[in-house]
Design a protein around this motif. Structure first.
Motif, short mmCIF file in Angstrom:
data_model
loop_
_atom_site.label_atom_id
_atom_site.label_comp_id
_atom_site.label_asym_id
_atom_site.label_seq_id
_atom_site.Cartn_x
_atom_site.Cartn_y
_atom_site.Cartn_z
N GLU A 190 -1.56 -8.59 -6.20
CA GLU A 190 -0.48 -8.98 -5.30
C GLU A 190 0.78 -8.20 -5.64
OE1 GLU A 190 0.31 -13.11 -5.12
OE2 GLU A 190 -1.78 -13.69 -4.89
N SER A 191 1.60 -7.95 -4.62
CA SER A 191 2.90 -7.34 -4.90
C SER A 191 3.80 -8.38 -5.57
CB SER A 191 3.54 -6.82 -3.62
OG SER A 191 3.77 -7.89 -2.72
N TYR A 192 4.78 -7.89 -6.32
CA TYR A 192 5.66 -8.79 -7.04
C TYR A 192 6.71 -9.40 -6.11
CZ TYR A 192 3.73 -6.56 -11.20
OH TYR A 192 2.89 -6.09 -12.16
N MET A 193 7.16 -10.56 -6.48
CA MET A 193 8.28 -11.17 -5.77
C MET A 193 9.55 -10.38 -6.08
SD MET A 193 7.44 -15.20 -6.52
CE MET A 193 8.81 -15.79 -5.54
N ILE B 92 -9.54 -32.30 -20.73
CA ILE B 92 -8.13 -32.06 -20.46
C ILE B 92 -7.99 -30.96 -19.43
CG2 ILE B 92 -5.96 -31.25 -21.49
CD1 ILE B 92 -6.99 -32.44 -24.15
N LEU B 93 -7.09 -31.17 -18.49
CA LEU B 93 -6.78 -30.11 -17.53
C LEU B 93 -5.63 -29.27 -18.08
CD1 LEU B 93 -6.88 -31.86 -14.03
CD2 LEU B 93 -8.42 -30.13 -14.90
N GLN B 94 -5.88 -27.99 -18.19
CA GLN B 94 -4.85 -27.06 -18.66
C GLN B 94 -4.30 -26.27 -17.48
OE1 GLN B 94 -6.20 -24.08 -21.41
NE2 GLN B 94 -4.15 -23.58 -22.10
N CYS B 95 -2.98 -26.23 -17.37
CA CYS B 95 -2.34 -25.49 -16.28
C CYS B 95 -2.82 -24.04 -16.25
CB CYS B 95 -0.82 -25.48 -16.47
SG CYS B 95 -0.01 -26.97 -15.91
N THR B 96 -3.09 -23.55 -15.05
CA THR B 96 -3.35 -22.13 -14.88
C THR B 96 -2.29 -21.55 -13.97
OG1 THR B 96 -4.81 -22.53 -12.99
CG2 THR B 96 -5.83 -22.42 -15.17
N ALA B 97 -2.09 -20.26 -14.10
CA ALA B 97 -1.00 -19.62 -13.35
C ALA B 97 -1.34 -18.17 -13.08
CB ALA B 97 0.32 -19.73 -14.14
N LYS B 98 -0.48 -17.53 -12.31
CA LYS B 98 -0.61 -16.10 -12.04
C LYS B 98 0.78 -15.47 -12.16
CE LYS B 98 -0.04 -16.59 -7.03
NZ LYS B 98 -0.61 -16.31 -5.70
N VAL B 99 0.81 -14.22 -12.55
CA VAL B 99 2.07 -13.49 -12.71
C VAL B 99 2.59 -13.06 -11.35
CG1 VAL B 99 3.14 -11.40 -13.63
CG2 VAL B 99 1.53 -12.70 -15.03
N VAL B 100 3.85 -13.36 -11.09
CA VAL B 100 4.47 -12.93 -9.83
C VAL B 100 5.63 -11.97 -10.06
CG1 VAL B 100 3.82 -15.04 -8.60
CG2 VAL B 100 6.02 -14.96 -9.81
N TYR B 101 5.98 -11.75 -11.33
CA TYR B 101 7.12 -10.86 -11.62
C TYR B 101 7.10 -10.51 -13.09
CZ TYR B 101 11.92 -9.06 -11.17
OH TYR B 101 13.03 -8.25 -11.14
N ILE B 102 7.45 -9.29 -13.42
CA ILE B 102 7.60 -8.87 -14.81
C ILE B 102 9.08 -8.70 -15.09
CG2 ILE B 102 7.04 -7.15 -16.55
CD1 ILE B 102 4.53 -6.49 -15.02
N VAL B 103 9.61 -9.53 -15.96
CA VAL B 103 11.04 -9.49 -16.29
C VAL B 103 11.34 -8.32 -17.22
CG1 VAL B 103 12.94 -10.75 -17.37
CG2 VAL B 103 11.26 -11.98 -15.99
N ASP C 245 0.81 -1.20 0.00
CA ASP C 245 0.00 0.00 0.00
C ASP C 245 0.85 1.25 0.00
OD1 ASP C 245 -2.85 -1.08 1.99
OD2 ASP C 245 -2.10 -1.66 0.06
N GLY C 246 2.05 1.13 0.50
CA GLY C 246 2.88 2.30 0.62
C GLY C 246 3.47 2.78 -0.67
N LYS C 247 3.67 1.90 -1.62
CA LYS C 247 4.29 2.27 -2.90
C LYS C 247 3.44 1.76 -4.03
CE LYS C 247 9.05 2.22 -1.21
NZ LYS C 247 10.39 1.66 -1.39
N LYS C 248 3.23 2.63 -5.01
CA LYS C 248 2.46 2.22 -6.19
C LYS C 248 3.43 1.89 -7.30
CE LYS C 248 0.25 5.98 -6.52
NZ LYS C 248 -0.65 6.96 -7.13
N SER C 249 4.12 0.81 -7.15
CA SER C 249 5.12 0.44 -8.14
C SER C 249 4.60 -0.69 -9.00
CB SER C 249 6.42 0.01 -7.46
OG SER C 249 6.18 -1.13 -6.69
N LEU C 250 5.13 -0.76 -10.22
CA LEU C 250 4.79 -1.86 -11.10
C LEU C 250 5.64 -3.07 -10.84
CD1 LEU C 250 4.17 -0.10 -14.50
CD2 LEU C 250 2.53 -0.91 -12.85
N VAL C 251 6.66 -2.91 -10.07
CA VAL C 251 7.50 -4.04 -9.72
C VAL C 251 8.17 -3.72 -8.41
CG1 VAL C 251 9.64 -3.26 -10.79
CG2 VAL C 251 9.19 -5.69 -10.62
N ASP C 252 8.47 -4.74 -7.63
CA ASP C 252 9.14 -4.53 -6.37
C ASP C 252 10.50 -3.90 -6.61
OD1 ASP C 252 10.46 -4.94 -3.84
OD2 ASP C 252 8.84 -6.33 -3.39
#
Length: 1059
Positions: free
Chosen positions: A279-282, A428-439, A227-234
């Protein structure tokens, strides 16, 4: 401001409970427990969410698959009914399966339906909070909503309780956990996110009990930054910049002004500050470690342009794409960004009906935009769980993860051979995921769109034309002066906006208006918007760049330079290019020798002589990387003085070149080869049509009036004979290539005739690929192959080559099965076999060519894109191979005026021949430049496609409606794609939009799909007409302009007879 939200990722009480509940009860008990947990959430909380959403205006004109509607729409229409009313796009349109029946709906889908129909409950229930699964915007259901992100549950994260109620929430959560099975508790813990470093040591012991966990998570310091920083990446770790002036690792943007919507929300009284939506990024360190352990996966993000809540990244095993459901899962990443994702627990994976439903979305309807993975040092199949894979990377921004423990990390106890598994019922089960970091932020963060005035707000709402980009809050100070008083005047005005920030606590990004483009629907504003949106630099070259050019004009070759080169000015050398070309890169020569063989030369403009390595001109060329060709103009890589004058091989002018000269037999057998710097004087500028007329009339005596100006030293007959000799040799070379296993996939290309003054389209036609085109192509390929071998031999660690990976195996397997069921004898075993199959006769009627085009398009879908790479970064030589050309080494040498990769190749070649300085780039720098060239080439290709679409849209509007036959090339469950034969364009026809259609039925047998269209009777006494739609079906369509600017649709015409 409220204290930062703390996610109980490593709750000691949960750790204890996990140990107590080692045995898993039956799945039904799990579902019942999950339903009890969901029943505690009330519609009053949903009303609170809608109240917040009401503060910002919904996007207009988003269509049936657009964002959320107003509150009344949500509260009064049940989920199932809304889907029936609003579902316009295919449920199988690229990836997802069709809408599930009520019995198949998941708990969360049912819960969302309850939220939208039942009344509010008291505040005491609201204090109970939401589960961690919902707080993270994750879903258990596998069907995707068709009318906005809120229906699919991603934005439930905005329902988080106030921080002051956190203690009550935790108490309630403990109570809830007592009602749940041990297996479900472990799933909840896995769904909470990555594990903390303190739990890392206990991982192996826990995995022996059950494999329900994911990769490592953020530490407490990172949590505090939400909440303290509005950053697009940690912003914890240092983030180096590339040599192109852009951040390789996503940088923390500048904070927004105090007047920004996010800041006002934070300072708003009453309910306290807004809670995080994302969520905040790793941290980069954690990401690097988890990638090495195979707990995370890296790849380019592709967002479905037709259903923007769906996104995909390639699977490391090359099989089914990994699915990301909604904007919450994307975590502020945009299309094209290189991201790191964490696989969700298997109970949250997506159920699809077939492998073809697992495919990612295409950027355009003409060709699937394949985002090829970063070159790896070693190509390996995805190993089974438990098999160690050593780290393949040395540089953080080029980490390539190997998902060696996907099954363990995905939340299932049993080990799986394939992370996407088939079930007993065929699903068929297809993997699902979430983004934790933008390289890497590959997307430009710029968008074209429209402004909407919001009364009593200090900001306006910007709605991008591309719905894959979020809506953006724009300060009113950026808007036109009279926007607040005359906002209606700007309804159709097109603007460019750049995203400056996207806070974790907001559904909307923040941005600044960059420019007012003009009226939507006009070619120049639309073109400028396309260029800016795709990051194409079309600005004028700076004085610093222009200072690098020769000052003394007209320029002449210095005598000392002439003495260092082979003088070929008296040879019969000429260019063959499109009639409108002004940047002439290449020239050809062919002289018969006394022994009956030929001295054949390819002469390429010596751009590297003028572009000195390391200066300002070199910097801008390396950044632009390629010229961009639009329908009406070219955005050049180099200043026009170079690309149209000093470097261009204009006729009757001395020019510096790099030459490859072969002694070759009439049958195309190479006897010797020479590379070197040279000087030439082109004797004539031929167009492809000129050369073709010479090929078509070998005995004709051409007059001077029939050709452009010719050097009097070389008679027209000499030029004519040289063209004929080149054509003869080229035919032999081409036959040898395809006999040796090469593949060519030709697709129809639309060309335009333009008014010379207005540059508006006057007509359009399908471009014809003639023998003269093939002649030039063969010798350019020969020169590129020869140069690749030469520079790789001289610089095995620094050579810049071009490789083409083989097609995606799973897609080839599916296509093979479908072709078999269609009765098509197509051999996909290798490139050469596929080429022979495609050129076998598909009937002998007038539509055989159309069937071949359709089949070629089908075979193009599994193909990956060819990419530049540095040989030092890809150790396995077998990975250097060019699949389509079926050659071990290939590069680009023949177009340095318009491709920066060719400039580097020229420098390498000059250094190897001791006629130039040694290349000043390291292997890693060549690798990064190669990657940058790949990105720019992809953007350039897309911009060219959009420019062509733009002009054709104008042509349809001005000259339409246009009638044509069309051939079906793909069938989905509610729509089908057609190739419009007269114009070579591809369009999708949606069954629900077809006027006069009473009903339609979808049938699938294996991979073969059919749609039965039932047309209503035109007269009461007439019967209904049935029309079968399958691949290769001929239909009649009408292309008609839409109400939206530059858009047109293909309207299916009623068949004359029943099928």
């Amino acid at each position: 401001m409220d204290p930062p939200q703390q996610y109980p990722r490593s709750n000691p009480n949960r750790e204890g409970k996990r140990g107590q509940n080692a045995s898993a009860p039956p799945r039904k008990a799990q579902k019942d427990a999950y339903a009890r947990l969901l029943s505690q959430h009330t519609s009053s909380k949903y009303s609170l969410y809608l109240y917040e959403k009401e503060l910002s205006s919904p996007r207009e004109g988003s269509g049936p698959s657009g964002p959320v509607r107003g509150q009344s729409d949500r509260m009064n229409i049940p989920q199932q009914r809304r889907d029936q009313v609003l579902d316009f796009s295919d449920s199988s349109d690229f990836s997802p399966s069709s809408l599930k029946s009520k019995g198949e709906e998941s708990s969360l889908s049912l819960y969302m339906e309850k939220l939208s129909t039942r009344g509010g409950q008291d505040d005491r229930e609201r204090k109970q909070g939401v589960s961690d699964r919902q707080r993270q915007g994750q879903r258990r259901d596998t069907a995707t909503s068709q009318d906005g992100d809120i229906d699919s549950g991603e934005e439930l994260s905005s329902l988080k309780p106030n921080e002051s109620k956190k203690q009550q929430q935790q108490q309630q959560q403990k109570k809830n956990n007592k009602d749940l099975s041990g297996d479900f508790v472990s799933k909840e813990i896995a769904a909470e996110g990555p594990q903390s470093p303190r739990r890392a040591a206990a991982n192996e012991q826990e995995k022996m009990k059950r494999s329900k966990k994911k990769g490592p998570a953020k530490n407490n310091e990172e949590e505090k930054g939400r909440d303290g920083k509005k950053s697009l990446v940690d912003a914890q770790s240092p983030q180096p910049k590339t040599s192109y002036g852009k951040d390789k690792i996503l940088q923390q943007p500048q904070g927004s002004s105090a007047n920004s919507p996010a800041d006002r929300n934070k300072n708003r009284g009453g309910r306290g500050g807004k809670k995080p939506v994302f969520e905040s990024y790793m941290s980069s360190e954690e990401v690097s470690h988890c990638l090495k352990r195979g707990e995370l996966i890296q790849g380019p993000l592709r967002i479905n342009p037709k259903k923007y809540h769906e996104a995909f990244i390639p699977s490391p095993d090359g099989l089914r794409d990994i699915f990301l459901d909604g904007i919450i899962a994307r975590n502020r990443a945009l299309n094209g960004d290189v991201v790191v994702v964490q696989i969700l627990p298997q109970d949250q994976w997506k159920v699809v009906k077939s492998d073809t439903d697992c495919e990612g979305a295409s950027e355009s309807e003409t060709q699937r935009e394949k985002m090829t993975k970063t070159p790896q040092k070693k190509q390996e199949p995805c190993p089974r769980p438990g098999v160690a894979v050593e780290d393949q990377c040395s540089d953080q921004d080029e980490i390539i993860s190997k998902a060696n423990n996907i099954a363990d990390n995905a939340g299932k106890g049993e080990q799986l051979d394939d992370p996407s598994t088939s079930r007993s019922n065929g699903e068929i089960l297809q993997c699902t995921a979430k983004v934790v970091y933008i390289v890497e932020r590959k997307h430009s963060r710029a968008a074209t769109g429209f402004l909407k005035y919001l009364p009593d707000k200090p900001f306006a709402m910007f709605s991008p034309v591309d719905h894959r980009v979020p809506r953006i809050n724009i300060p009113l100070a950026d808007c036109p002066v009279d926007f607040t008083s005359r906002s209606g005047d700007y309804t159709s005005t097109l603007f460019i906006c750049r995203i400056t920030d996207w806070a974790a606590d907001s559904n909307f990004a923040e941005g600044r208006l960059a420019k007012t483009l003009g009226q939507a629907g006009e070619i120049e504003p639309e073109t400028e918007g396309i260029l800016i949106e795709y990051g194409i630099d079309f600005s004028e070259f700076s004085d610093e760049v222009l200072d690098c050019l020769p000052k003394n004009l007209p320029w002449t070759i210095p005598p000392e330079e002439m003495s260092r080169r082979r003088d070929l000015r008296r040879e019969c050398i000429f260019t063959i290019d499109p009639a409108t070309a002004r940047d002439l890169d290449d020239a050809l020569s062919c002289k018969q020798l006394p022994d009956g063989n030929f001295e054949m030369g390819v002469h390429i403009a010596d751009v590297s002589y003028f572009v000195e390595e390391g200066n300002a001109l070199d910097a801008i060329a390396s950044e632009r990387a390629t010229s961009v060709y639009l329908v009406q103009k070219v955005v050049p890589m180099l200043p026009r003085l170079l690309c149209e004058e000093l470097c261009s091989l204009n006729p009757l002018t001395d020019r510096l070149t790099f030459s490859v000269i072969w002694k070759i037999t009439p049958e195309g057998k190479i006897l010797s080869e020479w590379f070197g710097r040279s000087v030439i004087r082109s004797c004539v500028k031929l167009s492809y049509d000129h050369a073709q007329s010479m090929i078509d009339a070998p005995e004709k005596m051409f007059s001077a009036e029939e050709l452009p100006p010719v050097d009097p030293e070389h008679p027209i007959d000499e030029i004519h004979q040289a063209v004929l000799n080149l054509h003869s040799i080229a035919k032999h070379l081409r036959a040898q290539r395809f006999t040796g296993g090469a593949l060519r996939l030709d697709q129809l290309k639309l060309s335009f005739t333009l008014d010379k003054e207005s540059m508006m389209p006057q007509g359009c036609y399908v471009y014809q690929y003639k023998d003269s085109n093939k002649l030039v192509e063969e010798f350019m390929l020969l020169a590129n192959i020869a140069t690749a071998h030469h520079i790789y031999k001289a610089f095995p660690e620094q050579a810049l080559l071009r490789r083409h990976p083989p097609p995606l195996a799973k897609m080839v397997e599916n296509l093979q099965e479908m072709c078999d069921q269609l009765g098509l004898d197509i051999d996909f075993s290798c490139a050469g076999a596929l080429h022979k199959s495609l050129h076998a006769t598909l009937g002998d009627d007038e539509y055989s060519t159309a069937r071949k085009e359709v089949l070629t398009n089908m075979c193009s879908r599994p193909m990956q894109m060819a990419v530049y790479f540095c040989t030092g970064e890809l150790k396995e030589e077998k990975a250097f191979k060019h699949y389509a050309l079926n050659v071990p080494l290939y590069t680009h040498f023949t177009s340095p005026i318009r491709r920066y990769a060719d400039v580097i190749v020229h420098r390498l070649l000059a250094s190897s021949l001791k006629c130039g300085r040694h290349l000043g780039l390291t292997s890693n720098e060549v690798h990064k430049q190669a990657s940058h060239c790949n990105d720019k080439k992809t953007a350039s290709k897309r911009v060219h496609e959009l420019s062509s679409d733009l002009f054709f849209g104008v042509f349809v509007k001005e000259c339409g409606p246009l009638d044509s036959e069309a051939m079906v090339m793909r069938v989905l469950d509610q729509s089908f794609d057609v190739l419009v034969l007269r114009y070579g364009v591809q369009k999708r026809i949606y069954c629900k939009a077809v006027a006069g259609l009473e009903s339609f039925h979808h049938r699938k047998v294996g991979k073969k799909v059919e749609l039965t269209l039932v047309w209503s009777a035109e007269q009461p006494q007439d019967g209904r007409v049935e029309q079968i739609i399958s691949i290769f079906t001929l239909v009649e369509v009408q292309l008609k302009a839409d109400n939206a600017p530059m858009k047109y649709s293909a309207i299916l015409k009623r068949p004359e007879n029943a099928s």
